[in-house]
Design a protein around this motif. Structure first.
Motif, PDB file in Angstrom:
ATOM      1  N   THR A  48     -71.989  -2.731  64.583  1.00 36.12           N
ATOM      2  CA  THR A  48     -71.665  -1.613  63.695  1.00 36.12           C
ATOM      3  C   THR A  48     -71.020  -2.119  62.410  1.00 36.12           C
ATOM      4  O   THR A  48     -71.360  -1.669  61.313  1.00 36.12           O
ATOM      5  CB  THR A  48     -70.742  -0.615  64.422  1.00 36.12           C
ATOM      6  OG1 THR A  48     -71.449  -0.108  65.562  1.00 36.12           O
ATOM      7  CG2 THR A  48     -70.333   0.529  63.524  1.00 36.12           C
ATOM      8  N   ARG A  49     -70.134  -3.058  62.527  1.00 33.75           N
ATOM      9  CA  ARG A  49     -69.520  -3.642  61.315  1.00 33.75           C
ATOM     10  C   ARG A  49     -70.555  -4.342  60.465  1.00 33.75           C
ATOM     11  O   ARG A  49     -70.517  -4.256  59.229  1.00 33.75           O
ATOM     12  CB  ARG A  49     -68.396  -4.604  61.703  1.00 33.75           C
ATOM     13  CG  ARG A  49     -67.185  -3.838  62.219  1.00 33.75           C
ATOM     14  CD  ARG A  49     -65.973  -4.672  62.326  1.00 33.75           C
ATOM     15  NE  ARG A  49     -65.614  -5.164  60.996  1.00 33.75           N
ATOM     16  CZ  ARG A  49     -64.723  -6.113  60.794  1.00 33.75           C
ATOM     17  NH1 ARG A  49     -64.110  -6.666  61.805  1.00 33.75           N
ATOM     18  NH2 ARG A  49     -64.435  -6.513  59.585  1.00 33.75           N
TER      19      ARG A  49
ATOM     20  N   THR B 260     -68.587   4.831  59.817  1.00 31.92           N
ATOM     21  CA  THR B 260     -68.316   4.654  61.237  1.00 31.92           C
ATOM     22  C   THR B 260     -67.319   5.725  61.668  1.00 31.92           C
ATOM     23  O   THR B 260     -66.466   6.135  60.879  1.00 31.92           O
ATOM     24  CB  THR B 260     -67.791   3.240  61.552  1.00 31.92           C
ATOM     25  OG1 THR B 260     -67.697   3.086  62.972  1.00 31.92           O
ATOM     26  CG2 THR B 260     -66.443   2.974  60.928  1.00 31.92           C
TER      27      THR B 260
ATOM     28  N   LEU C 295     -72.334  -1.654  58.430  1.00 33.56           N
ATOM     29  CA  LEU C 295     -71.540  -1.043  57.372  1.00 33.56           C
ATOM     30  C   LEU C 295     -71.104  -2.023  56.288  1.00 33.56           C
ATOM     31  O   LEU C 295     -70.988  -1.646  55.127  1.00 33.56           O
ATOM     32  CB  LEU C 295     -70.299  -0.380  57.977  1.00 33.56           C
ATOM     33  CG  LEU C 295     -70.579   0.721  58.990  1.00 33.56           C
ATOM     34  CD1 LEU C 295     -69.291   1.220  59.610  1.00 33.56           C
ATOM     35  CD2 LEU C 295     -71.334   1.871  58.357  1.00 33.56           C
TER      36      LEU C 295
ATOM     37  N   THR D  59     -76.182  11.333  63.503  1.00 35.91           N
ATOM     38  CA  THR D  59     -75.251  10.403  64.134  1.00 35.91           C
ATOM     39  C   THR D  59     -75.984   9.509  65.121  1.00 35.91           C
ATOM     40  O   THR D  59     -76.794   9.982  65.908  1.00 35.91           O
ATOM     41  CB  THR D  59     -74.138  11.185  64.868  1.00 35.91           C
ATOM     42  OG1 THR D  59     -73.531  12.093  63.952  1.00 35.91           O
ATOM     43  CG2 THR D  59     -73.084  10.269  65.417  1.00 35.91           C
TER      44      THR D  59
ATOM     45  N   CYS E 234     -64.525   6.591  64.460  1.00 36.69           N
ATOM     46  CA  CYS E 234     -63.646   5.967  65.456  1.00 36.69           C
ATOM     47  C   CYS E 234     -63.688   6.782  66.746  1.00 36.69           C
ATOM     48  O   CYS E 234     -63.223   7.925  66.781  1.00 36.69           O
ATOM     49  CB  CYS E 234     -62.232   5.901  64.890  1.00 36.69           C
ATOM     50  SG  CYS E 234     -61.022   5.304  66.067  1.00 36.69           S
TER      51      CYS E 234
ATOM     52  N   THR F 280     -75.202   6.749  68.141  1.00 37.66           N
ATOM     53  CA  THR F 280     -74.171   6.168  68.998  1.00 37.66           C
ATOM     54  C   THR F 280     -74.632   4.789  69.456  1.00 37.66           C
ATOM     55  O   THR F 280     -75.823   4.559  69.684  1.00 37.66           O
ATOM     56  CB  THR F 280     -73.862   7.055  70.220  1.00 37.66           C
ATOM     57  OG1 THR F 280     -75.052   7.280  70.962  1.00 37.66           O
ATOM     58  CG2 THR F 280     -73.263   8.376  69.791  1.00 37.66           C
TER      59      THR F 280
ATOM     60  N   ARG G  11     -69.354  -3.130  68.576  1.00 33.70           N
ATOM     61  CA  ARG G  11     -68.472  -3.035  67.415  1.00 33.70           C
ATOM     62  C   ARG G  11     -68.858  -4.032  66.328  1.00 33.70           C
ATOM     63  O   ARG G  11     -68.849  -3.701  65.139  1.00 33.70           O
ATOM     64  CB  ARG G  11     -67.012  -3.227  67.841  1.00 33.70           C
ATOM     65  CG  ARG G  11     -66.493  -2.042  68.653  1.00 33.70           C
ATOM     66  CD  ARG G  11     -65.014  -2.136  68.947  1.00 33.70           C
ATOM     67  NE  ARG G  11     -64.620  -3.349  69.651  1.00 33.70           N
ATOM     68  CZ  ARG G  11     -64.782  -3.549  70.950  1.00 33.70           C
ATOM     69  NH1 ARG G  11     -65.348  -2.623  71.698  1.00 33.70           N
ATOM     70  NH2 ARG G  11     -64.383  -4.663  71.515  1.00 33.70           N
TER      71      ARG G  11
ATOM     72  N   SER H 109     -73.413   5.334  54.864  1.00 35.93           N
ATOM     73  CA  SER H 109     -73.170   5.246  56.300  1.00 35.93           C
ATOM     74  C   SER H 109     -71.665   5.141  56.528  1.00 35.93           C
ATOM     75  O   SER H 109     -70.945   4.565  55.732  1.00 35.93           O
ATOM     76  CB  SER H 109     -73.890   4.037  56.895  1.00 35.93           C
ATOM     77  OG  SER H 109     -73.509   2.856  56.231  1.00 35.93           O
TER      78      SER H 109
ATOM     79  N   SER I 177     -69.426   3.857  67.519  1.00 31.88           N
ATOM     80  CA  SER I 177     -69.523   2.649  68.326  1.00 31.88           C
ATOM     81  C   SER I 177     -68.650   2.742  69.562  1.00 31.88           C
ATOM     82  O   SER I 177     -67.561   3.318  69.529  1.00 31.88           O
ATOM     83  CB  SER I 177     -69.079   1.447  67.488  1.00 31.88           C
ATOM     84  OG  SER I 177     -69.122   0.268  68.248  1.00 31.88           O
TER      85      SER I 177
ATOM     86  N   VAL J 248     -72.105   6.408  62.504  1.00 34.97           N
ATOM     87  CA  VAL J 248     -72.305   5.498  63.627  1.00 34.97           C
ATOM     88  C   VAL J 248     -71.046   5.554  64.491  1.00 34.97           C
ATOM     89  O   VAL J 248     -69.947   5.279  64.015  1.00 34.97           O
ATOM     90  CB  VAL J 248     -72.557   4.046  63.163  1.00 34.97           C
ATOM     91  CG1 VAL J 248     -72.797   3.139  64.368  1.00 34.97           C
ATOM     92  CG2 VAL J 248     -73.728   3.974  62.202  1.00 34.97           C
TER      93      VAL J 248
END
Length: 139
Positions: free
Chosen positions: A26-27, A41, A30, A63, A43, A65, A23, A39, A10, A8
């Motif tokens: 995404t957190r 993330t 995960l 992936t 950077c 986005t 963000r 999974s 972000s 992922v």
């Protein structure tokens, strides 16, 4: 059978609310929704700056986005540096473009409404995860 690894990427946008929401969502994926699944993330700033490990991962694995606005920086950078992404999310399409492009907000000042926005985006990420897993995606 080994679980499918999914990356992922972000948005790192600090200039609009959509970046913060991307963000947080995404957190959520995960650390809460897909905890313990394969999974990761990626950077975005490191990816753009030349992080070969991140770029190679995005070349080899599916992936997703998550872009905070309609500039699609995460998708465009990933496709330029690693190839086509498997799927993409644009936060403004989920929470509304006006909200997404609104002023940035410190995570210390988030309201329950902001957390609900992040949860909606995380739900969309999760749906895309399921589609990838169900299709046994191979890059």
């Amino acid at each position: 059978m080994e679980p499918i690894k999914i990356g992922v990427v972000s948005c790192s946008g600090e200039d609009c609310l959509g970046g913060t929401i991307s963000r947080l969502a995404t957190r959520n994926i995960l650390e809460r929704i897909r905890l313990g699944e394969s999974s990761v993330t990626i950077c975005l700033p490191l990816f753009i700056a030349g992080g070969e490990e991140e770029r190679d991962f995005a070349k080899d694995y599916p992936t997703i986005t998550v872009d905070g606005c309609n500039k699609y920086c995460a998708r465009r950078a990933t496709e330029k540096l690693s190839g086509k992404v498997t799927d993409t999310i644009q936060v403004g399409e989920i929470i509304g473009e006006e909200k997404a492009t609104g002023p940035a907000l410190s995570t210390r000042k988030l309201t329950p409404e902001h957390h609900q926005m992040a949860d909606k985006v995380a739900e969309e990420i999760s749906i895309k995860f399921d589609r990838i897993v169900e299709g046994n995606f191979k890059k």
